[in-house]
Structure formats: C-alpha cells, structure tokens
Design an enzyme around this catalytic site. Structure first.
Site, PDB file in Angstrom:
ATOM      1  N   HIS A 143     -49.743 -33.233  36.286  1.00  0.00           N
ATOM      2  CA  HIS A 143     -48.392 -32.685  36.412  1.00  0.00           C
ATOM      3  C   HIS A 143     -48.474 -31.165  36.276  1.00  0.00           C
ATOM      4  O   HIS A 143     -49.036 -30.660  35.276  1.00  0.00           O
ATOM      5  CB  HIS A 143     -47.499 -33.211  35.286  1.00  0.00           C
ATOM      6  CG  HIS A 143     -47.084 -34.634  35.472  1.00  0.00           C
ATOM      7  ND1 HIS A 143     -45.761 -35.013  35.530  1.00  0.00           N
ATOM      8  CD2 HIS A 143     -47.803 -35.774  35.610  1.00  0.00           C
ATOM      9  CE1 HIS A 143     -45.681 -36.334  35.680  1.00  0.00           C
ATOM     10  NE2 HIS A 143     -46.916 -36.819  35.728  1.00  0.00           N
ATOM     11  N   GLN A 157     -42.847 -37.146  42.425  1.00  0.00           N
ATOM     12  CA  GLN A 157     -42.352 -38.284  41.638  1.00  0.00           C
ATOM     13  C   GLN A 157     -40.857 -38.135  41.387  1.00  0.00           C
ATOM     14  O   GLN A 157     -40.386 -37.060  41.000  1.00  0.00           O
ATOM     15  CB  GLN A 157     -43.101 -38.370  40.307  1.00  0.00           C
ATOM     16  CG  GLN A 157     -44.531 -38.848  40.486  1.00  0.00           C
ATOM     17  CD  GLN A 157     -45.294 -38.892  39.168  1.00  0.00           C
ATOM     18  OE1 GLN A 157     -46.410 -39.370  39.130  1.00  0.00           O
ATOM     19  NE2 GLN A 157     -44.724 -38.400  38.109  1.00  0.00           N
ATOM     20  N   PHE A 158     -40.133 -39.208  41.559  1.00  0.00           N
ATOM     21  CA  PHE A 158     -38.672 -39.218  41.427  1.00  0.00           C
ATOM     22  C   PHE A 158     -38.276 -40.332  40.464  1.00  0.00           C
ATOM     23  O   PHE A 158     -38.418 -41.508  40.801  1.00  0.00           O
ATOM     24  CB  PHE A 158     -38.028 -39.500  42.794  1.00  0.00           C
ATOM     25  CG  PHE A 158     -38.513 -38.591  43.905  1.00  0.00           C
ATOM     26  CD1 PHE A 158     -39.735 -38.826  44.521  1.00  0.00           C
ATOM     27  CD2 PHE A 158     -37.760 -37.500  44.314  1.00  0.00           C
ATOM     28  CE1 PHE A 158     -40.198 -37.992  45.537  1.00  0.00           C
ATOM     29  CE2 PHE A 158     -38.213 -36.658  45.330  1.00  0.00           C
ATOM     30  CZ  PHE A 158     -39.444 -36.906  45.947  1.00  0.00           C
ATOM     31  N   GLY A 159     -37.805 -39.923  39.285  1.00  0.00           N
ATOM     32  CA  GLY A 159     -37.368 -40.947  38.324  1.00  0.00           C
ATOM     33  C   GLY A 159     -35.890 -41.210  38.543  1.00  0.00           C
ATOM     34  O   GLY A 159     -35.486 -42.085  39.316  1.00  0.00           O
ATOM     35  N   GLY A 160     -35.051 -40.318  37.958  1.00  0.00           N
ATOM     36  CA  GLY A 160     -33.602 -40.433  38.173  1.00  0.00           C
ATOM     37  C   GLY A 160     -33.265 -40.331  39.653  1.00  0.00           C
ATOM     38  O   GLY A 160     -32.312 -40.953  40.137  1.00  0.00           O
ATOM     39  N   LYS A 204     -37.313 -46.123  35.193  1.00  0.00           N
ATOM     40  CA  LYS A 204     -36.271 -45.631  34.267  1.00  0.00           C
ATOM     41  C   LYS A 204     -35.320 -46.795  33.970  1.00  0.00           C
ATOM     42  O   LYS A 204     -35.088 -47.638  34.835  1.00  0.00           O
ATOM     43  CB  LYS A 204     -35.485 -44.477  34.903  1.00  0.00           C
ATOM     44  CG  LYS A 204     -36.343 -43.264  35.289  1.00  0.00           C
ATOM     45  CD  LYS A 204     -36.699 -42.421  34.090  1.00  0.00           C
ATOM     46  CE  LYS A 204     -37.583 -41.256  34.498  1.00  0.00           C
ATOM     47  NZ  LYS A 204     -38.009 -40.416  33.392  1.00  0.00           N
ATOM     48  N   GLY A 217     -36.680 -34.078  37.586  1.00  0.00           N
ATOM     49  CA  GLY A 217     -35.402 -33.603  38.104  1.00  0.00           C
ATOM     50  C   GLY A 217     -35.335 -33.568  39.616  1.00  0.00           C
ATOM     51  O   GLY A 217     -34.533 -32.850  40.202  1.00  0.00           O
ATOM     52  N   HIS A 238     -50.536 -36.809  32.344  1.00  0.00           N
ATOM     53  CA  HIS A 238     -49.173 -36.335  32.044  1.00  0.00           C
ATOM     54  C   HIS A 238     -49.308 -35.252  30.982  1.00  0.00           C
ATOM     55  O   HIS A 238     -50.156 -35.359  30.098  1.00  0.00           O
ATOM     56  CB  HIS A 238     -48.296 -37.488  31.540  1.00  0.00           C
ATOM     57  CG  HIS A 238     -46.839 -37.158  31.558  1.00  0.00           C
ATOM     58  ND1 HIS A 238     -46.258 -36.276  30.680  1.00  0.00           N
ATOM     59  CD2 HIS A 238     -45.844 -37.576  32.375  1.00  0.00           C
ATOM     60  CE1 HIS A 238     -44.963 -36.180  30.941  1.00  0.00           C
ATOM     61  NE2 HIS A 238     -44.682 -36.949  31.964  1.00  0.00           N
ATOM     62  N   LYS A 250     -44.948 -45.427  38.226  1.00  0.00           N
ATOM     63  CA  LYS A 250     -45.606 -44.883  37.027  1.00  0.00           C
ATOM     64  C   LYS A 250     -44.803 -45.293  35.799  1.00  0.00           C
ATOM     65  O   LYS A 250     -43.570 -45.328  35.821  1.00  0.00           O
ATOM     66  CB  LYS A 250     -45.623 -43.349  37.164  1.00  0.00           C
ATOM     67  CG  LYS A 250     -46.071 -42.575  35.979  1.00  0.00           C
ATOM     68  CD  LYS A 250     -45.966 -41.089  36.292  1.00  0.00           C
ATOM     69  CE  LYS A 250     -45.751 -40.242  35.075  1.00  0.00           C
ATOM     70  NZ  LYS A 250     -44.697 -40.671  34.168  1.00  0.00           N
ATOM     71  N   LYS A 255     -36.054 -30.077  37.131  1.00  0.00           N
ATOM     72  CA  LYS A 255     -35.353 -29.784  35.861  1.00  0.00           C
ATOM     73  C   LYS A 255     -36.225 -29.017  34.873  1.00  0.00           C
ATOM     74  O   LYS A 255     -35.753 -28.562  33.829  1.00  0.00           O
ATOM     75  CB  LYS A 255     -34.884 -31.090  35.217  1.00  0.00           C
ATOM     76  CG  LYS A 255     -36.022 -31.953  34.660  1.00  0.00           C
ATOM     77  CD  LYS A 255     -35.520 -33.287  34.128  1.00  0.00           C
ATOM     78  CE  LYS A 255     -36.665 -34.111  33.575  1.00  0.00           C
ATOM     79  NZ  LYS A 255     -36.291 -35.475  33.223  1.00  0.00           N
ATOM     80  N   SER A 258     -42.959 -33.242  39.582  1.00  0.00           N
ATOM     81  CA  SER A 258     -42.105 -34.288  39.019  1.00  0.00           C
ATOM     82  C   SER A 258     -41.108 -33.651  38.068  1.00  0.00           C
ATOM     83  O   SER A 258     -41.368 -32.577  37.529  1.00  0.00           O
ATOM     84  CB  SER A 258     -43.001 -35.277  38.254  1.00  0.00           C
ATOM     85  OG  SER A 258     -42.234 -36.237  37.588  1.00  0.00           O
ATOM     86  N   ASP A 272     -43.354 -44.318  32.189  1.00  0.00           N
ATOM     87  CA  ASP A 272     -42.929 -43.025  31.651  1.00  0.00           C
ATOM     88  C   ASP A 272     -43.847 -42.591  30.508  1.00  0.00           C
ATOM     89  O   ASP A 272     -44.561 -43.420  29.926  1.00  0.00           O
ATOM     90  CB  ASP A 272     -41.472 -43.064  31.202  1.00  0.00           C
ATOM     91  CG  ASP A 272     -40.744 -41.815  31.708  1.00  0.00           C
ATOM     92  OD1 ASP A 272     -39.562 -41.900  32.059  1.00  0.00           O
ATOM     93  OD2 ASP A 272     -41.396 -40.760  31.761  1.00  0.00           O
ATOM     94  N   GLU A 273     -43.778 -41.283  30.187  1.00  0.00           N
ATOM     95  CA  GLU A 273     -44.763 -40.743  29.230  1.00  0.00           C
ATOM     96  C   GLU A 273     -44.590 -41.343  27.833  1.00  0.00           C
ATOM     97  O   GLU A 273     -45.541 -41.388  27.063  1.00  0.00           O
ATOM     98  CB  GLU A 273     -44.679 -39.207  29.161  1.00  0.00           C
ATOM     99  CG  GLU A 273     -43.485 -38.643  28.452  1.00  0.00           C
ATOM    100  CD  GLU A 273     -42.221 -38.631  29.290  1.00  0.00           C
ATOM    101  OE1 GLU A 273     -42.292 -38.966  30.494  1.00  0.00           O
ATOM    102  OE2 GLU A 273     -41.171 -38.292  28.740  1.00  0.00           O
TER     103      GLU A 273
HETATM  104  C1  CAP Z   1     -39.440 -37.193  35.296  1.00  0.00           C
HETATM  105  C2  CAP Z   1     -40.228 -37.521  34.052  1.00  0.00           C
HETATM  106  C3  CAP Z   1     -41.504 -36.756  33.904  1.00  0.00           C
HETATM  107  C4  CAP Z   1     -41.323 -35.278  34.018  1.00  0.00           C
HETATM  108  C5  CAP Z   1     -42.396 -34.539  33.258  1.00  0.00           C
HETATM  109  C6  CAP Z   1     -39.380 -37.304  32.797  1.00  0.00           C
HETATM  110  O1  CAP Z   1     -38.281 -37.988  35.297  1.00  0.00           O
HETATM  111  O2  CAP Z   1     -40.597 -38.887  34.050  1.00  0.00           O
HETATM  112  O3  CAP Z   1     -42.048 -37.112  32.647  1.00  0.00           O
HETATM  113  O4  CAP Z   1     -41.489 -35.001  35.345  1.00  0.00           O
HETATM  114  O5  CAP Z   1     -42.248 -33.179  33.543  1.00  0.00           O
HETATM  115  O6  CAP Z   1     -39.580 -38.115  31.901  1.00  0.00           O
HETATM  116  O7  CAP Z   1     -38.677 -36.316  32.764  1.00  0.00           O
HETATM  117  P1  CAP Z   1     -37.082 -37.546  36.252  1.00  0.00           P
HETATM  118  P2  CAP Z   1     -43.475 -32.344  34.140  1.00  0.00           P
HETATM  119  O8  CAP Z   1     -37.613 -37.612  37.672  1.00  0.00           O
HETATM  120  O9  CAP Z   1     -35.990 -38.546  35.997  1.00  0.00           O
HETATM  121  O10 CAP Z   1     -36.714 -36.161  35.855  1.00  0.00           O
HETATM  122  O11 CAP Z   1     -43.868 -33.070  35.399  1.00  0.00           O
HETATM  123  O12 CAP Z   1     -42.912 -30.977  34.368  1.00  0.00           O
HETATM  124  O13 CAP Z   1     -44.541 -32.378  33.105  1.00  0.00           O
HETATM  125 MG    MG Z   2     -41.317 -38.896  32.084  1.00  0.00          MG
END
Ligand code: CAP
Ligand code: MG
Length: 439
Positions: free
Chosen positions: A306, A380-383, A155, A360, A273, A181, A314, A358, A183-184
């Site tokens: 995912h 998975q932990f982004g923020g 991030k 939030g 993803h 990873k 979140k 993953s 990001d998408e």
């Molecule tokens: C998480 C994340 C993932 C989400 C996708 C984001 O980041 O990288 O793409 O987890 O949601 O971009 O939100 P944070 P899901 O950890 O900062 O929230 O796994 O429900 O498809």
């Molecule tokens: Mg993402």
C-alpha cells in the site's frame, strides 16, 4: 574537538563509497544547538559514540566504524551521513534500524528528527531476499497482463460471520473483481474465526473461478504472533491460496522477515498493509518517510505494498510523494532528485513491488488514478464497492465498467448510459450527488 573527544564526524569533502550505507535526515535541533552539532549527536549515537569521551575507544574502531557527515544543508535542515556497512549485520533489518532509527529519536538536543531516505550499500542490499514474485510474477499467476488489478476489502471491516464474509467475497468476485482482501484489523475473532473464514472463502473463490473462468485472488490477513502467522500461512497454502497479507508495521520487521523466509518455502506472495505507518510518516519533520518504509519493505521482500492514492482517496499522501514511492519500488535504479529521493539507489536485480492504491476510492476515481499512477498497480475499493446502492456485486461490476470505460477512453458519464451499475455509482458518488449532499 567534539563531545566525542577526537571523534570528528564532519567531513564535507567525504565522497560516500559503495561500501557505505547513506542516510538523509531532516533535523530540527533544539534552540541553541547548531545543525552541525545536532548532526554530530546523530552520527555518534547511531554508531560508536555515547554522551561523553570514553577511555575504551581505540583508533581501530574509529578508523573502521566512524560515520562521515558529508552534507549539511542549512537551508533545508537536512544532513547526510555515510555509515561504513561494517556497522550493520547483513540480513538483519531490526538491527540496522536500531542504529539508524533508534536512540537518536530520543536525544534531547533534537526537537524533531525525520529519516528521509536510506541508501543501502550493495553488500547489505544483497543480504536480503527481495520479493519472491514481484510485479511480473503476480501478473503471471493472476493472468492479468496489462490492466490494474481490481480488488475490494470486505466491509464492514470486522463484525461479519465467516459465512457472511465468504458470501460477500463471492459476490465481489462474481461482479468482476480480481481480488478480495481481508481488512487490516480482521484477524481471528469469536464471530469470524480465521480457519473457518479461510475454508469458506476459498470454497467461494473456487465457485467464482468456475463460474467466471477468471483467476480470482484472496488476500488472507494472517497478522498475528509469528508462529501463529506461519500456521495460518500453511493453511492458506493448503487451501490453494497464492497470497498472504501482513500488517507489516504492527507485526514488526523481524516477523516480516521470518514470514518472508517461510513464504519462500510455501511459494506464497506477500501483500503488505501499512496500518500504523501514519504514526511515523505524517509529520514531515519527524519520524520516517513512507519512502524509507517502502524501501525496507522491498528489500525484505513483500510483493505488493500500500503506498497511497496520491490524494485522490481518503488517506494523506501528496501525489509527488506517492509517485516517488511508486518509482522507488518499481525501478531498477533510482537517482537522487534532492526532493523525495534524497539518495541514489541501485536495486541490483531485486524484483519490483506492485503498488497498491487504496482508501476512500469509488469507481469514479479510476480515470484520475490511472492518469496519475498508471496501470501497473492494484486498486482497492472497500466502501467504494460495498457502498453501491445495489450492493456488492453491482459495486464490483461498476468498478470493472469504470476500468473498461477508462481503457477505451470513454467518459464515465457516457459509458454509464448503457451500463446501469456504473450509472448508479455515478448517482451516489458523482458531482451531482455531492451537490445534493451539501444542500
Ligand atoms: C480501505 C481500507 C484500507 C486503506 C488503508 C481501510 O477501505 O481497507 O485499509 O486503504 O490505507 O480500512 O481504510 P476503503 P492505505 O476503501 O473503504 O476506504 O492504503 O493508505 O494504507
Ligand atoms: Mg482497511
């Protein structure tokens, strides 16, 4: 007599056979249309019918390709339809979906339609590859035997240069995480070119593996036009990668199948993803269930998917629904439970897919996540990593410490007493911090 002439689809005594593809739909007819009538429209339009009786229909077609509406549940507004597998081309997922999830969504007689579950026939199931590695294969090459695989998403999502991206990845790996990873929505930008990011990030991985003595994984997002995805996958392989990541819904099922075939040649695992799934899955009366998307993904053959955080993070996704999806992608046989698994599915040896939680998540989420989803998952932990007050490396260490505490059955607050990185994470994201934030 139905709108399709003597093509009568309703047969409540019909027992689906092993050569049927079974579908469960939640149907909301328009005012004045009965559920049975709506089911007939669905059965006809998704198979051999059109809006009126046609002179070109013949008894052979009706006999061999006519679907059977075998259940109409007025209370739950659910219908179940058995389609002869002859209706579908083996190995062709877009083709299958053009029938069972195609025109029917646009029919005026229906105000809403949701595809709840697909029960693939044995022959159709066996016409797909399934995962190349699956859970056992992933655990083998990551050398992470029993615990959850712990990862981060670099991030901010986009904006960093390739150099900055690689540096942050190094910090996360050195801090103790297994996985980094993309990001998408990070593909190849002017400020972060894909090829340059690969070279720098894989070099950072080699340094981190050397310094930690641990296997480190990089999930490189190859999402792009299909030929370009193949080129990017080849570069990942050349640089020593084991995984590629695809945004399966924005890329499309045909390209996921192409890349699955190509990944077989290269020996690469696929991290799926699900960005954009919400457009299909959010409305519980319309679209398609995440369960169906998960079954299609396992059948085509992704290795990790995912599936949500069971409302801990979140993103939307109720615990019972997420756990039902986890069972569907892991188990060898799944029995109909009339709630989330509307249909029975024998996976006939198709490898299980590793669930990814993953979105939030902070280090504080680990105890609850493990209690709900178990340890056979990727977290998975982004923020929740890069938002640590002392930065990425400390965030990664706090995540690892939170897992260690959970594994030893020690409360996070207790464990934080002599693990400063976890203590700082608790300060930022713990209950007290929430109280402070609301003051
Ligand atoms: C998480 C994340 C993932 C989400 C996708 C984001 O980041 O990288 O793409 O987890 O949601 O971009 O939100 P944070 P899901 O950890 O900062 O929230 O796994 O429900 O498809
Ligand atoms: Mg993402």
């Amino acid at each position: 007599m139905t709108i399709y002439g003597n093509l009568d689809f309703v047969d409540k005594h019909y027992k689906p056979t092993k050569t049927d593809v079974r579908l469960a739909y939640t149907v909301t007819p328009i005012k004045g249309t009965t559920l049975v009538r709506a089911a007939e429209y669905i059965a006809g339009e998704s198979s051999i019918g059109t809006w009126t009786k046609i002179m070109t229909m013949n008894p052979h077609i009706a006999k061999t390709l006519k679907p059977h509406i075998y259940k109409v549940d007025k209370k739950r507004s659910v219908v179940k339809i058995a389609y002869p597998e002859l209706l579908f081309e083996p190995g062709n997922m877009p083709g299958i979906l053009s029938s069972i999830a195609g025109n029917i969504y646009g029919m005026k007689e229906l105000s809403k339609l949701r595809l709840d579950d697909i029960g693939f026939s044995d022959k159709l199931l066996k016409s797909f590859k399934g995962p190349q590695f699956g859970i056992a294969g992933i655990r083998k090459f990551t050398k992470v035997k029993n615990r959850p695989l712990l990862g981060t998403i670099v991030k901010p999502k986009v904006g960093l240069t390739s150099e900055q991206h690689a540096d942050i990845a190094y910090e996360a790996w050195i801090g103790g995480l297994d996985i980094v990873k993309d990001d998408e929505n990070l593909t190849s930008m002017s400020f972060n070119n894909f090829d340059k990011r690969m070279k720098l990030t894989f070099a950072a991985r080699r340094r981190a593996e050397k310094e930690t003595g641990e296997v480190k994984i990089y999930l490189a997002n190859i999402t792009a036009e299909t030929d370009e995805m193949k080129r990017r996958a080849k570069l990942v392989k050349k640089l020593g990668g084991e995984f590629i990541m695809i945004d399966i819904l924005t890329a499309g099922w045909a390209s996921v199948q192409t890349i699955r075939n190509y990944a077989q040649k290269l020996g690469l695992a696929i991290h799926a993803h699900r960005a954009m799934h919400g457009a299909l899955t959010r409305d519980k009366k319309h679209g398609m269930s995440m369960l169906s998307i998960a079954k299609i993904s396992r059948l085509i053959g992704v290795d990790q998917l995912h599936i949500g955080t069971a409302n801990i993070g979140k993103m939307e996704g109720a615990p019972d629904e997420v756990l039902a999806i986890e069972r569907e992608i892991e188990k060898e046989v799944v029995y109909a439970d009339e709630v989330h698994h509307a249909l029975h599915q024998d996976w006939h040896g198709i490898k299980p897919v590793l669930a990814v939680a993953s979105g939030g998540l902070s280090p504080l989420a680990i105890p609850k996540l493990v209690s709900l989803m178990g340890t056979n998952i990727v977290m998975q932990f982004g923020g929740g990593c890069h938002g640590h007050p002392d930065g990425t490396r400390a965030g990664a260490t706090a995540i690892r410490q939170s897992w260690d505490a959970t594994e030893q059955g020690i409360s996070l607050s207790q464990y934080a007493k002599n693990h400063p990185e976890l203590a700082r994470a608790l300060m930022k994201w713990g209950k007290k911090s929430v109280k402070k934030r609301t003051k």
